[in-house]
Design a protein around this motif. Sequence first.
Motif, PDB file in Angstrom:
ATOM      1  N   LYS A   1      37.855  -5.875  -2.281  1.00 58.33           N
ATOM      2  CA  LYS A   1      37.034  -5.374  -1.182  1.00 58.33           C
ATOM      3  C   LYS A   1      37.850  -4.426  -0.308  1.00 58.33           C
ATOM      4  O   LYS A   1      39.055  -4.582  -0.156  1.00 58.33           O
TER       5      LYS A   1
ATOM      6  N   VAL B   1      30.908  -5.599   0.396  1.00 55.33           N
ATOM      7  CA  VAL B   1      31.828  -4.546  -0.052  1.00 55.33           C
ATOM      8  C   VAL B   1      33.150  -4.491   0.703  1.00 55.33           C
ATOM      9  O   VAL B   1      34.091  -3.839   0.256  1.00 55.33           O
ATOM     10  N   ALA B   2      33.202  -5.136   1.863  1.00 55.74           N
ATOM     11  CA  ALA B   2      34.404  -5.014   2.692  1.00 55.74           C
ATOM     12  C   ALA B   2      34.639  -6.264   3.518  1.00 55.74           C
ATOM     13  O   ALA B   2      33.709  -6.978   3.875  1.00 55.74           O
TER      14      ALA B   2
END
Length: 89
Positions: A4, A27-28
Amino acid sequence: MAVKSKVVLTDYVWESLAVEHEILDDVAGLVALKTKTPAEFLAAAEDCDALLNTYAGPITGADMARMARCKIIARYGIGVDTIDLDAAT
């Protein structure tokens, strides 16, 4: 499994980060701080992929040089006069 991205939120004045988590969590990793200056957030941001900023600044070219992986600096609010746009470009 893909690694990520790391997103650092330098400062915020709202109560909930639900919107940020809804958008980013798949995603992060979000690192949410409550800082006032780059000196306070740079240690956490040196390996970030993106920086979200409200008031903590100004963010200079020297600050950006310490964030070599950072590809995005996004500012909540109006104006970008606290970000060195030439360095960011």
